[in-house]
Design an enzyme around this catalytic site. Structure first.
Site, PDB file in Angstrom:
ATOM      1  N   GLY A 149       0.863   8.585  10.223  1.00  0.00           N
ATOM      2  CA  GLY A 149      -0.548   8.432   9.892  1.00  0.00           C
ATOM      3  C   GLY A 149      -0.775   7.142   9.122  1.00  0.00           C
ATOM      4  N   GLN A 173      -5.132   1.101   3.726  1.00  0.00           N
ATOM      5  CA  GLN A 173      -3.720   0.698   3.639  1.00  0.00           C
ATOM      6  C   GLN A 173      -3.468  -0.650   4.314  1.00  0.00           C
ATOM      7  OE1 GLN A 173      -2.199   4.751   5.088  1.00  0.00           O
ATOM      8  NE2 GLN A 173      -0.591   4.095   3.706  1.00  0.00           N
ATOM      9  N   CYS A 192       4.641   8.166   2.220  1.00  0.00           N
ATOM     10  CA  CYS A 192       3.476   7.326   2.495  1.00  0.00           C
ATOM     11  C   CYS A 192       3.966   5.914   2.784  1.00  0.00           C
ATOM     12  CB  CYS A 192       2.552   7.329   1.271  1.00  0.00           C
ATOM     13  SG  CYS A 192       1.069   6.347   1.500  1.00  0.00           S
ATOM     14  N   LEU A 193       3.387   5.278   3.814  1.00  0.00           N
ATOM     15  CA  LEU A 193       3.822   3.920   4.158  1.00  0.00           C
ATOM     16  C   LEU A 193       3.501   2.927   3.036  1.00  0.00           C
ATOM     17  CD1 LEU A 193       2.863   3.770   7.956  1.00  0.00           C
ATOM     18  CD2 LEU A 193       5.116   4.135   6.926  1.00  0.00           C
ATOM     19  N   HIS A 253      -3.802  14.137   3.947  1.00  0.00           N
ATOM     20  CA  HIS A 253      -3.203  12.991   3.249  1.00  0.00           C
ATOM     21  C   HIS A 253      -3.977  11.705   3.585  1.00  0.00           C
ATOM     22  CE1 HIS A 253       0.573  10.548   2.118  1.00  0.00           C
ATOM     23  NE2 HIS A 253      -0.206   9.673   2.713  1.00  0.00           N
ATOM     24  N   GLU A 254      -4.289  11.518   4.882  1.00  0.00           N
ATOM     25  CA  GLU A 254      -4.971  10.282   5.299  1.00  0.00           C
ATOM     26  C   GLU A 254      -6.419  10.253   4.823  1.00  0.00           C
ATOM     27  OE1 GLU A 254      -3.091   8.001   6.188  1.00  0.00           O
ATOM     28  OE2 GLU A 254      -1.369   9.243   6.654  1.00  0.00           O
ATOM     29  N   HIS A 261      -6.711   9.058   1.357  1.00  0.00           N
ATOM     30  CA  HIS A 261      -6.655   7.595   1.218  1.00  0.00           C
ATOM     31  C   HIS A 261      -8.062   6.989   1.211  1.00  0.00           C
ATOM     32  CE1 HIS A 261      -2.499   6.249   1.239  1.00  0.00           C
ATOM     33  NE2 HIS A 261      -2.193   7.028   2.243  1.00  0.00           N
TER      34      HIS A 261
HETATM   35 NI    NI Z   1      -0.270   7.561   2.879  1.00  0.00          NI
END
Ligand code: NI
Length: 173
Positions: free
Chosen positions: A46, A51, A95-96, A137-138, A141
């Site tokens: 995701g 991000q 998380c990226l 989660h996304e 963000h």
């Molecule tokens: Ni994340």
């Protein structure tokens, strides 16, 4: 398509609330393609627009984990959780924007989400399992919230310090 640079925590842009998307145009379609490519390349399941430093309410997902599974890329514009189950689930999240750090987070195990597709149509769907965790989660963000915000302050500070160190090392090399 092009890879976009993923912001690493701590970064003020990861702590901001993003703006609703009002029109689907070529820029937004290009952004969706780039975000999917960036997510698959990472690799991740995701990615949210902030991000990659775009302060708009759009996320991409593909939580098909099996290697031989057919890819199932999803693009969600202005996504909103409209229902969540009382039943909760614990998943180890990453998380990226917080590379190589993982922690258990508890969230509703099922959610119903409404969003706009790239074709401008309103969609509504239930998500469960890993998909439910990932979509929540996304969406977090988009409101400047990271999975580490669910952890105890000490653990959160420890991870943040590791990320500060990582960013210093990345800046040097
Ligand atoms: Ni994340």
């Amino acid at each position: 398509m092009a890879l976009r640079k993923i912001l690493i925590h701590p970064d003020p842009r990861l702590k901001k609330t993003t703006d609703p998307v009002t029109t689907v145009n070529d820029d937004l379609r290009r952004l969706a393609d780039d975000m999917l490519e960036t997510m698959y390349d990472a690799p991740g399941i995701g990615l949210a627009a902030p991000q990659v430093a775009v302060m708009s309410r759009m996320i991409v997902l593909d939580c098909e984990k099996e290697e031989d599974a057919t890819p199932n890329p999803m693009v969600l514009i202005n996504p909103e959780v409209v229902w969540s189950s009382d039943e909760r689930n614990v998943y180890e999240e990453g998380c990226l924007s917080i590379p190589e750090q993982y922690a258990e987070v508890e969230r509703p195990s099922e959610v119903e989400v409404q969003w706009m597709g790239l074709d401008g149509k309103t969609m509504r769907e239930k998500f469960d399992g890993l998909w439910a965790t990932c979509v929540q989660h996304e969406i977090d963000h988009l409101d400047g919230k990271l999975f580490i915000d669910y952890l105890k302050p000490l653990k959160r500070q420890m991870i943040t310090r590791k990320m500060q160190k990582l960013k210093r090392e990345m800046a040097r090399s």
